[in-house]
Design a protein around this motif. Sequence first.
Motif, short mmCIF file in Angstrom:
data_model
loop_
_atom_site.label_atom_id
_atom_site.label_comp_id
_atom_site.label_asym_id
_atom_site.label_seq_id
_atom_site.Cartn_x
_atom_site.Cartn_y
_atom_site.Cartn_z
N UNK A 189 1.16 -14.73 -5.37
CA UNK A 189 1.40 -13.37 -4.75
C UNK A 189 2.64 -13.01 -4.54
N UNK A 190 3.05 -12.99 -3.11
CA UNK A 190 4.31 -12.75 -2.60
C UNK A 190 4.93 -13.96 -2.08
N UNK A 191 4.26 -15.21 -2.26
CA UNK A 191 4.73 -16.46 -1.85
C UNK A 191 5.34 -17.17 -2.77
N UNK A 192 6.51 -18.14 -2.24
CA UNK A 192 7.07 -19.28 -3.36
C UNK A 192 7.00 -20.48 -2.67
N UNK A 193 6.41 -21.23 -3.76
CA UNK A 193 6.43 -22.67 -3.20
C UNK A 193 7.27 -23.50 -3.90
N UNK A 194 8.05 -24.48 -3.16
CA UNK A 194 9.02 -25.36 -3.99
C UNK A 194 8.87 -26.53 -3.38
N UNK A 195 9.74 -27.60 -3.87
CA UNK A 195 9.53 -28.87 -3.50
C UNK A 195 11.10 -29.68 -3.66
N UNK A 196 11.48 -30.67 -2.88
CA UNK A 196 12.53 -31.35 -3.04
C UNK A 196 12.07 -32.88 -3.26
N UNK A 236 0.88 -1.37 0.08
CA UNK A 236 0.10 0.03 -0.05
C UNK A 236 0.94 1.21 -0.07
N UNK A 237 1.95 1.19 0.43
CA UNK A 237 2.94 2.27 0.47
C UNK A 237 3.91 2.43 -0.79
N UNK A 238 3.66 1.61 -1.86
CA UNK A 238 4.63 1.55 -2.73
C UNK A 238 3.74 1.65 -4.12
N UNK A 239 4.47 2.23 -5.29
CA UNK A 239 4.00 2.34 -6.38
C UNK A 239 3.84 0.84 -7.09
N UNK A 240 3.07 0.44 -7.97
CA UNK A 240 3.05 -0.66 -8.67
C UNK A 240 4.41 -0.93 -9.38
N UNK A 241 5.05 0.21 -10.08
CA UNK A 241 6.51 -0.24 -10.53
C UNK A 241 7.48 -0.51 -9.45
N UNK A 242 7.44 0.15 -8.21
CA UNK A 242 8.42 0.03 -7.33
C UNK A 242 8.03 -1.47 -6.49
N UNK A 243 7.00 -1.73 -6.30
CA UNK A 243 6.63 -3.26 -5.83
C UNK A 243 7.11 -4.12 -6.86
N UNK A 244 6.63 -4.00 -8.01
CA UNK A 244 6.97 -5.10 -9.00
C UNK A 244 8.52 -5.36 -9.19
N UNK A 245 9.25 -4.16 -8.95
CA UNK A 245 10.89 -4.28 -9.15
C UNK A 245 11.42 -4.87 -7.72
N UNK A 246 10.86 -4.60 -6.83
CA UNK A 246 11.35 -5.17 -5.43
C UNK A 246 10.81 -6.74 -5.50
N UNK A 247 9.84 -7.04 -5.58
CA UNK A 247 9.38 -8.36 -5.86
C UNK A 247 10.11 -9.23 -6.75
N UNK A 248 10.35 -8.58 -7.94
CA UNK A 248 11.27 -9.44 -8.87
C UNK A 248 12.66 -9.70 -8.51
N UNK A 249 13.05 -8.67 -7.70
CA UNK A 249 14.64 -9.00 -7.04
C UNK A 249 14.57 -10.17 -6.11
N UNK A 250 13.40 -10.15 -5.47
CA UNK A 250 13.24 -10.95 -4.33
C UNK A 250 13.17 -12.32 -4.67
N UNK A 251 12.09 -12.51 -5.73
CA UNK A 251 11.78 -13.87 -6.44
C UNK A 251 13.12 -14.54 -6.92
#
Length: 214
Positions: A153-160, A119-134
């Motif tokens: 959303x902001x979650x990552x699911x993985x398995x081994x 809610x405190x970030x612009x869509x571009x800022x949020x997308x850039x940070x999430x992309x870096x995080x992912x």
Amino acid sequence: MIIFSVVICLLSLFLSSGILLFLNHLISNPIKKLVKETEKIGKLQLDDEINFSNSLKEIDELIESTKKMKVGLRSFQKYVPATLVRQLIETKQEAIIEGTRKNITVFFSDVADFTSISETLTPNELTAQLSEYFNIISNTIIKYNGTVDKYIGDAVMAFWGAPIELTNHAELACKAALECQLKCEELNINWKKMVKKNLKQELELILAILLLAI
């Protein structure tokens, strides 16, 4: 007559060599390039563009078909985990609808207070940070032989442990989780320097199927 015959043979030799070089340039070189491209496609290395063509209609059609296949697989890769497809190709397994019972380790990563942060970030800022995080999370998972299943959303699911059997799948998942935590701490430090919102990561490791049932 002998000199004439020698001259004719030499001319024929030079002419044949010229024709062979021309055919090599026209046919052999493009085919070698296509072989390299198909090897990349087999490894799901789809980022590079095919930027060559050929004057022969048949070979040029083959090049265009390879380009279309690459684009199609690139689109398909958005919906199916690339690591999973790559593992199936390497082990020569075929994807089937029916399932099999296996003990696997499942990884969930979630960003704390993501709604408040977004809610405190612009869509571009949020997308850039999430992309870096992912990117950081996904690369760490792949480093420890895990498969990124999906992003929610902001979650990552993985398995081994599937489809390739891993006797130490739980250990690899734990190592990946610990390194993800360290990577996120480093990412937060960098973001502080750049006056960005910090993302606190919450990790949960679940040993399927028993713990999932609990």
